[in-house]
Write a protein that holds these residues in place. Structure first.
Motif, mmCIF file in Angstrom:
data_model
loop_
_atom_site.group_PDB
_atom_site.id
_atom_site.type_symbol
_atom_site.label_atom_id
_atom_site.label_comp_id
_atom_site.label_asym_id
_atom_site.label_seq_id
_atom_site.Cartn_x
_atom_site.Cartn_y
_atom_site.Cartn_z
ATOM 1 N N THR A 1 0.839 -1.198 0.000
ATOM 2 C CA THR A 1 0.000 0.000 0.000
ATOM 3 C C THR A 1 0.879 1.254 0.000
ATOM 4 O O THR A 1 2.092 1.202 0.214
ATOM 5 C CB THR A 1 -0.887 0.036 1.236
ATOM 6 O OG1 THR A 1 -0.051 0.191 2.407
ATOM 7 C CG2 THR A 1 -1.711 -1.244 1.377
ATOM 8 N N GLN A 2 0.238 2.392 -0.217
ATOM 9 C CA GLN A 2 0.988 3.656 -0.162
ATOM 10 C C GLN A 2 1.554 3.883 1.244
ATOM 11 O O GLN A 2 2.715 4.284 1.391
ATOM 12 C CB GLN A 2 0.090 4.826 -0.566
ATOM 13 C CG GLN A 2 0.823 6.169 -0.515
ATOM 14 C CD GLN A 2 0.144 7.224 -1.356
ATOM 15 O OE1 GLN A 2 -0.731 6.930 -2.164
ATOM 16 N NE2 GLN A 2 0.554 8.469 -1.181
ATOM 17 N N GLU A 3 0.754 3.622 2.262
ATOM 18 C CA GLU A 3 1.217 3.824 3.638
ATOM 19 C C GLU A 3 2.424 2.931 3.936
ATOM 20 O O GLU A 3 3.419 3.389 4.521
ATOM 21 C CB GLU A 3 0.091 3.511 4.623
ATOM 22 C CG GLU A 3 0.489 3.685 6.082
ATOM 23 C CD GLU A 3 -0.633 3.321 7.034
ATOM 24 O OE1 GLU A 3 -0.467 3.564 8.248
ATOM 25 O OE2 GLU A 3 -1.662 2.782 6.578
ATOM 26 N N GLN A 4 2.367 1.672 3.547
ATOM 27 C CA GLN A 4 3.490 0.764 3.788
ATOM 28 C C GLN A 4 4.723 1.170 2.984
ATOM 29 O O GLN A 4 5.854 1.090 3.475
ATOM 30 C CB GLN A 4 3.079 -0.664 3.444
ATOM 31 C CG GLN A 4 2.068 -1.257 4.415
ATOM 32 C CD GLN A 4 1.414 -2.519 3.885
ATOM 33 O OE1 GLN A 4 1.396 -2.768 2.667
ATOM 34 N NE2 GLN A 4 0.871 -3.333 4.775
ATOM 35 N N THR A 5 4.509 1.608 1.748
ATOM 36 C CA THR A 5 5.632 2.039 0.921
ATOM 37 C C THR A 5 6.306 3.263 1.519
ATOM 38 O O THR A 5 7.548 3.350 1.573
ATOM 39 C CB THR A 5 5.147 2.339 -0.512
ATOM 40 O OG1 THR A 5 4.565 1.158 -1.069
ATOM 41 C CG2 THR A 5 6.299 2.804 -1.391
ATOM 42 N N GLU A 6 5.526 4.214 1.996
ATOM 43 C CA GLU A 6 6.103 5.406 2.608
ATOM 44 C C GLU A 6 6.845 5.054 3.895
ATOM 45 O O GLU A 6 7.929 5.599 4.168
ATOM 46 C CB GLU A 6 5.016 6.446 2.873
ATOM 47 C CG GLU A 6 4.422 7.014 1.585
ATOM 48 C CD GLU A 6 3.615 8.280 1.811
ATOM 49 O OE1 GLU A 6 3.859 8.976 2.814
ATOM 50 O OE2 GLU A 6 2.758 8.595 0.963
ATOM 51 N N LEU B 1 9.486 1.578 -8.674
ATOM 52 C CA LEU B 1 8.119 2.042 -8.519
ATOM 53 C C LEU B 1 7.256 1.377 -9.582
ATOM 54 O O LEU B 1 7.349 1.696 -10.761
ATOM 55 C CB LEU B 1 8.066 3.569 -8.633
ATOM 56 C CG LEU B 1 6.703 4.195 -8.375
ATOM 57 C CD1 LEU B 1 6.835 5.419 -7.483
ATOM 58 C CD2 LEU B 1 6.011 4.562 -9.678
ATOM 59 N N ASP B 2 6.470 0.401 -9.152
ATOM 60 C CA ASP B 2 5.593 -0.322 -10.066
ATOM 61 C C ASP B 2 4.225 0.355 -10.044
ATOM 62 O O ASP B 2 3.493 0.285 -9.052
ATOM 63 C CB ASP B 2 5.470 -1.792 -9.653
ATOM 64 C CG ASP B 2 4.697 -2.611 -10.671
ATOM 65 O OD1 ASP B 2 3.497 -2.344 -10.840
ATOM 66 O OD2 ASP B 2 5.306 -3.507 -11.288
ATOM 67 N N THR B 3 3.912 1.027 -11.143
ATOM 68 C CA THR B 3 2.695 1.827 -11.171
ATOM 69 C C THR B 3 1.443 0.969 -11.035
ATOM 70 O O THR B 3 0.470 1.377 -10.414
ATOM 71 C CB THR B 3 2.624 2.646 -12.475
ATOM 72 O OG1 THR B 3 2.560 1.755 -13.595
ATOM 73 C CG2 THR B 3 3.850 3.539 -12.615
ATOM 74 N N ASP C 1 -1.731 6.748 -4.685
ATOM 75 C CA ASP C 1 -1.612 7.933 -5.538
ATOM 76 C C ASP C 1 -0.215 7.893 -6.151
ATOM 77 O O ASP C 1 0.751 8.371 -5.556
ATOM 78 C CB ASP C 1 -1.810 9.194 -4.699
ATOM 79 C CG ASP C 1 -1.563 10.474 -5.479
ATOM 80 O OD1 ASP C 1 -1.353 10.407 -6.710
ATOM 81 O OD2 ASP C 1 -1.531 11.547 -4.841
ATOM 82 N N VAL C 2 -0.097 7.306 -7.337
ATOM 83 C CA VAL C 2 1.220 7.071 -7.929
ATOM 84 C C VAL C 2 1.936 8.376 -8.267
ATOM 85 O O VAL C 2 3.096 8.565 -7.864
ATOM 86 C CB VAL C 2 1.118 6.140 -9.152
ATOM 87 C CG1 VAL C 2 2.483 5.945 -9.787
ATOM 88 C CG2 VAL C 2 0.527 4.789 -8.729
ATOM 89 N N PRO C 3 1.313 9.339 -8.981
ATOM 90 C CA PRO C 3 2.019 10.604 -9.213
ATOM 91 C C PRO C 3 2.397 11.308 -7.906
ATOM 92 O O PRO C 3 3.467 11.920 -7.806
ATOM 93 C CB PRO C 3 1.020 11.425 -10.027
ATOM 94 C CG PRO C 3 0.142 10.420 -10.681
ATOM 95 C CD PRO C 3 0.013 9.303 -9.684
ATOM 96 N N GLY C 4 1.527 11.194 -6.904
ATOM 97 C CA GLY C 4 1.820 11.811 -5.615
ATOM 98 C C GLY C 4 3.037 11.204 -4.944
ATOM 99 O O GLY C 4 3.860 11.918 -4.359
ATOM 100 N N PRO D 1 -2.940 3.331 -13.087
ATOM 101 C CA PRO D 1 -3.145 4.781 -13.021
ATOM 102 C C PRO D 1 -3.109 5.421 -14.409
ATOM 103 O O PRO D 1 -2.719 4.784 -15.388
ATOM 104 C CB PRO D 1 -1.969 5.254 -12.178
ATOM 105 C CG PRO D 1 -0.868 4.313 -12.541
ATOM 106 C CD PRO D 1 -1.552 2.970 -12.692
ATOM 107 N N ASP D 2 -3.489 6.686 -14.447
ATOM 108 C CA ASP D 2 -3.463 7.447 -15.681
ATOM 109 C C ASP D 2 -2.012 7.652 -16.125
ATOM 110 O O ASP D 2 -1.216 8.254 -15.404
ATOM 111 C CB ASP D 2 -4.141 8.797 -15.451
ATOM 112 C CG ASP D 2 -4.140 9.671 -16.679
ATOM 113 O OD1 ASP D 2 -4.810 9.319 -17.655
ATOM 114 O OD2 ASP D 2 -3.428 10.699 -16.670
#
Length: 315
Positions: free
Chosen positions: A167-172, A187-189, A198-201, A250-251
């Motif tokens: 997840t984003q939280e775990q990655t951060e 970084l695997d989108t 939020d990949v761009p974020g 993602p976009d």
């Protein structure tokens, strides 16, 4: 517009290759030939043992096709929080081969994870306790140091669905607690989007920690169904979760905008999960994907890439 500091590549995964040896996978000679037919110059090596592991033979096979190595891939050894001795042994093999054929990146994919891809059974809890998390980050730092100091290659850690950094939280948290001298992201989108990141974020928040990119998209409806029905990632892939851009998330243009802001030479490697797949399916997808990515500024250019300097004494 061409984004000059981003170099497009592809990898065996986009031809349905997850394992070193499996009769359901495209033969390696065909994969290399179809890489060329798709217009790529750079490749990630994929599972150790799929391509020839003799450096001389591998170099000859690549040179004959005008291909160069973006990086090697460690997969199948599990996560660094488990049997670290086995992880180091597997990673050294990949690092030695990667360095011998000119690669500067080793993508560490922490699989198998906490679930069985086929049955969906849980092998272990989906989250790590405090001691396990410390083991993960300490071991990742150690592994990254070994790679840099002994082989001159960079560790690119790959957050992965059904692993405890997904997840984003775990990655951060992983980035906050690992040493940026030795550990950065692949970084695997797609995997991040699969878990609603939020990949761009992430790219903009941690620009100095993005060392390598896997570009892919996921079908958000299948990802949502997998979450609702508690399906394993492998089961979702079998349902078609990993899709050809630009049909998923993602976009891609939004990701490209964020990547274009980075001040670093980066490989952006297409990695569309398709295991298992009929042998005649991947090539036209690869050709269409390259054409689409060319249209948003990503190109596969023959030649050399300026890599990060390897310090004599990182400490």
């Amino acid at each position: 517009m061409e984004i000059r500091h981003l170099q497009l590549g592809s990898c065996p995964d986009s031809w349905g290759v997850w394992f070193a040896d499996d009769p359901r996978q495209t033969p390696w000679q065909r994969f290399l030939d179809e890489m060329v037919a798709s217009g790529y110059h750079w490749l990630e090596l994929g599972p150790y043992g799929y391509l020839p592991t003799d450096p001389g033979r591998l170099a000859d096979e690549l040179a004959a096709r005008g291909l160069s190595v973006a990086g090697g891939t460690v997969a199948g050894a599990g996560g660094p929080h488990k049997d670290f001795g086995a992880v180091v042994e597997a990673t050294r093999k990949v690092a030695e081969l990667t360095a011998a054929v000119g690669g500067k990146n080793v993508v560490f994919v922490p699989v198998p994870g906490y679930r069985d891809d086929n049955t969906g059974a849980y092998r272990e809890p989906a989250t790590l306790d405090a001691d396990q998390w410390k083991t993960l980050t300490d071991s990742s730092n150690t592994l990254g140091r070994i790679l840099l100091e002994e082989y001159g290659v960079h560790m690119r850690f790959h957050p992965h669905a059904d692993y405890q950094v997904e997840t984003q939280e775990q990655t951060e948290r992983f980035l906050a607690e690992t040493d940026p001298r030795f550990v950065s992201l692949c970084l695997d989108t797609g995997h991040l989007a699969y878990r609603n990141a939020d990949v761009p974020g992430l790219i903009r928040k941690y620009p100095e920690r993005v060392g390598y990119v896997h570009i892919k998209q996921m079908d958000p409806a299948i990802a949502a169904r997998a979450a609702a029905e508690d399906l394993a990632f492998g089961q979702a892939v079998a349902m078609g979760a990993s899709v050809e851009p630009p049909s998923g998330s993602p976009d891609v243009p939004a990701v490209m905008d964020a990547l274009s802001e980075l001040d670093a030479e980066l490989f952006v490697v297409v990695e569309q999960d398709m295991y298992p797949v009929a042998f005649d399916v991947p090539l036209p997808i690869a050709q269409r994907t390259r054409s689409y990515l060319n249209s948003v500024g990503l190109h596969s250019r023959a030649g050399t890439v300026q890599h990060e300097e390897t310090p004599d004494d990182p400490a």
